[in-house]
Scaffold this motif. Structure first.
Motif, PDB file in Angstrom:
ATOM      1  N   ILE A  13      11.093   6.241  -3.428  1.00 27.51           N
ATOM      2  CA  ILE A  13       9.839   6.918  -3.762  1.00 27.51           C
ATOM      3  C   ILE A  13       9.048   6.188  -4.833  1.00 27.51           C
ATOM      4  O   ILE A  13       9.556   5.921  -5.925  1.00 27.51           O
ATOM      5  CB  ILE A  13      10.141   8.359  -4.226  1.00 27.51           C
ATOM      6  CG1 ILE A  13      10.564   9.176  -3.010  1.00 27.51           C
ATOM      7  CG2 ILE A  13       8.928   9.000  -4.893  1.00 27.51           C
ATOM      8  CD1 ILE A  13      11.426  10.330  -3.348  1.00 27.51           C
ATOM      9  N   ASN A  15       5.373   6.836  -6.407  1.00 27.92           N
ATOM     10  CA  ASN A  15       4.138   7.626  -6.466  1.00 27.92           C
ATOM     11  C   ASN A  15       3.887   8.449  -5.194  1.00 27.92           C
ATOM     12  O   ASN A  15       2.904   8.255  -4.507  1.00 27.92           O
ATOM     13  CB  ASN A  15       2.928   6.725  -6.722  1.00 27.92           C
ATOM     14  CG  ASN A  15       3.024   6.008  -8.052  1.00 27.92           C
ATOM     15  OD1 ASN A  15       3.680   6.507  -8.985  1.00 27.92           O
ATOM     16  ND2 ASN A  15       2.386   4.865  -8.155  1.00 27.92           N
ATOM     17  N   GLU A  16       4.806   9.341  -4.888  1.00 29.88           N
ATOM     18  CA  GLU A  16       4.679  10.134  -3.662  1.00 29.88           C
ATOM     19  C   GLU A  16       4.588  11.629  -3.944  1.00 29.88           C
ATOM     20  O   GLU A  16       5.027  12.437  -3.140  1.00 29.88           O
ATOM     21  CB  GLU A  16       5.876   9.863  -2.724  1.00 29.88           C
ATOM     22  CG  GLU A  16       6.075   8.424  -2.310  1.00 29.88           C
ATOM     23  CD  GLU A  16       5.132   7.982  -1.186  1.00 29.88           C
ATOM     24  OE1 GLU A  16       4.169   8.722  -0.885  1.00 29.88           O
ATOM     25  OE2 GLU A  16       5.357   6.894  -0.646  1.00 29.88           O
ATOM     26  N   ASN A  19       3.556  13.841  -1.153  1.00 29.80           N
ATOM     27  CA  ASN A  19       4.391  13.945   0.051  1.00 29.80           C
ATOM     28  C   ASN A  19       5.694  14.710  -0.184  1.00 29.80           C
ATOM     29  O   ASN A  19       6.287  15.222   0.762  1.00 29.80           O
ATOM     30  CB  ASN A  19       4.736  12.544   0.565  1.00 29.80           C
ATOM     31  CG  ASN A  19       3.555  11.879   1.239  1.00 29.80           C
ATOM     32  OD1 ASN A  19       2.906  12.481   2.096  1.00 29.80           O
ATOM     33  ND2 ASN A  19       3.257  10.654   0.852  1.00 29.80           N
ATOM     34  N   SER A  47       7.827   5.464 -10.519  1.00 28.72           N
ATOM     35  CA  SER A  47       6.571   6.187 -10.241  1.00 28.72           C
ATOM     36  C   SER A  47       5.816   6.505 -11.521  1.00 28.72           C
ATOM     37  O   SER A  47       6.421   6.735 -12.571  1.00 28.72           O
ATOM     38  CB  SER A  47       6.867   7.503  -9.509  1.00 28.72           C
ATOM     39  OG  SER A  47       7.489   7.250  -8.283  1.00 28.72           O
ATOM     40  N   SER A  51       6.070  12.482  -9.512  1.00 27.03           N
ATOM     41  CA  SER A  51       7.201  12.480  -8.558  1.00 27.03           C
ATOM     42  C   SER A  51       8.523  12.886  -9.222  1.00 27.03           C
ATOM     43  O   SER A  51       9.246  13.745  -8.717  1.00 27.03           O
ATOM     44  CB  SER A  51       7.366  11.099  -7.921  1.00 27.03           C
ATOM     45  OG  SER A  51       6.250  10.765  -7.154  1.00 27.03           O
ATOM     46  N   ASP A  96      11.831   6.997   4.671  1.00 24.41           N
ATOM     47  CA  ASP A  96      10.720   6.880   3.729  1.00 24.41           C
ATOM     48  C   ASP A  96      10.190   8.269   3.375  1.00 24.41           C
ATOM     49  O   ASP A  96      10.402   9.231   4.113  1.00 24.41           O
ATOM     50  CB  ASP A  96       9.582   6.040   4.331  1.00 24.41           C
ATOM     51  CG  ASP A  96       9.915   4.552   4.319  1.00 24.41           C
ATOM     52  OD1 ASP A  96      10.890   4.175   3.654  1.00 24.41           O
ATOM     53  OD2 ASP A  96       9.186   3.789   4.974  1.00 24.41           O
ATOM     54  N   ALA A  97       9.483   8.341   2.252  1.00 28.67           N
ATOM     55  CA  ALA A  97       9.041   9.642   1.760  1.00 28.67           C
ATOM     56  C   ALA A  97       7.743  10.130   2.406  1.00 28.67           C
ATOM     57  O   ALA A  97       7.388  11.292   2.290  1.00 28.67           O
ATOM     58  CB  ALA A  97       8.833   9.573   0.247  1.00 28.67           C
ATOM     59  N   ASP A  98       7.034   9.239   3.096  1.00 30.24           N
ATOM     60  CA  ASP A  98       5.684   9.585   3.538  1.00 30.24           C
ATOM     61  C   ASP A  98       5.628  10.286   4.891  1.00 30.24           C
ATOM     62  O   ASP A  98       4.555  10.502   5.444  1.00 30.24           O
ATOM     63  CB  ASP A  98       4.805   8.330   3.563  1.00 30.24           C
ATOM     64  CG  ASP A  98       5.425   7.237   4.413  1.00 30.24           C
ATOM     65  OD1 ASP A  98       6.451   7.496   5.082  1.00 30.24           O
ATOM     66  OD2 ASP A  98       4.887   6.125   4.420  1.00 30.24           O
ATOM     67  N   ARG A 201       0.748   8.377   7.682  1.00 26.15           N
ATOM     68  CA  ARG A 201       1.253   8.950   6.439  1.00 26.15           C
ATOM     69  C   ARG A 201       0.841  10.402   6.334  1.00 26.15           C
ATOM     70  O   ARG A 201      -0.276  10.747   6.659  1.00 26.15           O
ATOM     71  CB  ARG A 201       0.660   8.207   5.254  1.00 26.15           C
ATOM     72  CG  ARG A 201       1.359   6.937   4.940  1.00 26.15           C
ATOM     73  CD  ARG A 201       0.852   6.385   3.633  1.00 26.15           C
ATOM     74  NE  ARG A 201       1.984   5.780   2.944  1.00 26.15           N
ATOM     75  CZ  ARG A 201       2.576   6.312   1.919  1.00 26.15           C
ATOM     76  NH1 ARG A 201       2.134   7.429   1.383  1.00 26.15           N
ATOM     77  NH2 ARG A 201       3.619   5.727   1.381  1.00 26.15           N
ATOM     78  N   SER A 204      -1.699  10.675   0.916  1.00 30.33           N
ATOM     79  CA  SER A 204      -1.949   9.515   0.050  1.00 30.33           C
ATOM     80  C   SER A 204      -1.867   8.170   0.807  1.00 30.33           C
ATOM     81  O   SER A 204      -1.616   8.122   1.992  1.00 30.33           O
ATOM     82  CB  SER A 204      -1.041   9.517  -1.178  1.00 30.33           C
ATOM     83  OG  SER A 204       0.294   9.267  -0.820  1.00 30.33           O
ATOM     84  N   LYS A 207       2.160   2.647  -0.311  1.00 28.61           N
ATOM     85  CA  LYS A 207       2.596   2.166  -1.631  1.00 28.61           C
ATOM     86  C   LYS A 207       3.089   0.733  -1.552  1.00 28.61           C
ATOM     87  O   LYS A 207       3.329   0.091  -2.562  1.00 28.61           O
ATOM     88  CB  LYS A 207       3.718   3.056  -2.169  1.00 28.61           C
ATOM     89  CG  LYS A 207       3.402   4.532  -2.135  1.00 28.61           C
ATOM     90  CD  LYS A 207       2.156   4.875  -2.920  1.00 28.61           C
ATOM     91  CE  LYS A 207       1.764   6.317  -2.638  1.00 28.61           C
ATOM     92  NZ  LYS A 207       0.433   6.669  -3.051  1.00 28.61           N
TER      93      LYS A 207
END
Ligand code: UDP
Ligand code: MG
Length: 310
Positions: A13, A15-16, A19, A47, A51, A96-98, A201, A204, A207
């Motif tokens: 992660i 800056n998520e 999400n 981040s 987050s 992935d976090a998105d 995504r 956002s 990244k």
């Protein structure tokens, strides 16, 4: 898969914050539906947004959601590696976090795992991404699989499941330049892919900056192939052969004809062309030398600043 087995999910992660709540909701509902024990390690890769605060909150509400905060931004590969070093599970899943990789596909991964595959990875059949990015990625993967010494799967990313043996093996690979998709392929064991359509995504912007993607592409090419070195040799050979033929021609004109020797412009063309090729091949060698230097420094791949629930 028997009762008592544990799934571990690793999410890098950077800056998520936009999400994370949706990721928690969708991933929890998928993992809960398996009826298996699980833990999720969210890796905060330096981040600057909220987050990490969200991660702490998640852990307070559900201790199965843990977090690892790195001392700064180390990049996607390092973040995934740190999660791997801290997880203890019979099946390790990277996502992935998105939400570009649908968590629901994990159920399909688990099915393949139960059938005896040590490594299950998502293969992207389509992408809801810009045409330019899609085209570049496509060409890149084709070139890469053409030159790589290890057969690499086309259009695969980090989204995957590794059983305990494969995860332990991946953990043992020491390199600093971590092109994980390639390293995973290098492991061997029974591997299988599950096709899926990559989503856009959830929120956002990406990244992975362009610079990070280019450096990942370089890691992939230079880390999995020595074809560029061979190319450098080939370029040198071709230019030497060309120079030899050209000098024969010059000698012939000088001694057996009345033609004047061609002058300034041909000299300049040759010099600049040769200079360019020399720099090009030195650059290729430099890529490998730089990587050797990075490896022998033996710096850790990441540093941990804080552990939450671990
Ligand atoms: N990410 C990370 N460190 C970075 C860049 C990205 O941990 O330096 C994470 C990011 O938060 C996301 C995942 O890696 O969860 C993939 O990033 P992104 O979606 O930007 O990559 P793409 O899908 O465009 O390849
Ligand atoms: Mg993404």
């Amino acid at each position: 898969m028997t009762k008592g087995q544990k799934i571990g999910v690793i999410v890098p992660i950077f800056n998520e914050e936009d999400n994370l709540p949706e990721l928690k909701r969708r991933l929890s509902s998928v993992l809960d539906s398996t009826g298996l024990d699980y833990e999720v390690i969210l890796v905060d890769d330096g981040s600057k947004d909220g987050s990490l605060a969200l991660m702490r909150e998640f852990n307070k509400k559900d201790p199965r959601w843990k977090a690892l905060s790195l001392s700064r931004n180390f990049g996607h590969g390092a973040a995934c590696t740190s999660g791997l070093d801290h997880i203890d599970a019979d099946a390790v899943i990277f996502v992935d976090a998105d939400l570009q990789d649908p968590p629901e596909l994990i159920l399909e991964f688990l099915k393949k795992w139960r059938e005896g595959h040590a490594v299950v990875f998502g293969a992207r059949t389509g992408r809801s991404e810009g045409w330019l990015r899609r085209a570049v990625t496509r060409v890149f993967y084709r070139i890469l699989s053409g030159v790589s010494a290890t057969p690499l799967p086309l259009d695969a990313g980090i989204f995957s499941l590794l059983d305990r043996t494969a995860a332990d093996s991946l953990r043992k690979l020491p390199e600093r330049h971590r092109y994980l998709t390639g390293l995973r392929a290098w492991l061997g064991y029974p591997q299988v892919s599950v096709p899926y359509e990559r989503q856009s995504r959830h929120a956002s912007s990406p990244k992975q900056s362009l610079a990070k993607l280019v450096s990942l592409a370089f890691d992939a090419i230079f880390g999995f192939s020595s074809a560029p070195l061979r190319l450098a040799t080939l370029v040198g050979l071709v230019m030497a052969a060309g120079a030899f033929l050209f000098s024969l021609n010059v000698f012939y004109d000088k001694f057996f004809t009345d033609k004047p020797i061609i002058g300034w412009s041909s000299t300049m063309v040759l010099i600049s062309w040769t200079g360019g090729m020399i720099l090009f091949t030195v650059g290729i060698i430099g890529e490998y030398v730089g990587r050797i230097y990075d490896e022998i420094k033996q710096r850790p791949i990441y540093l941990v600043k804080e552990k939450v629930g671990l």
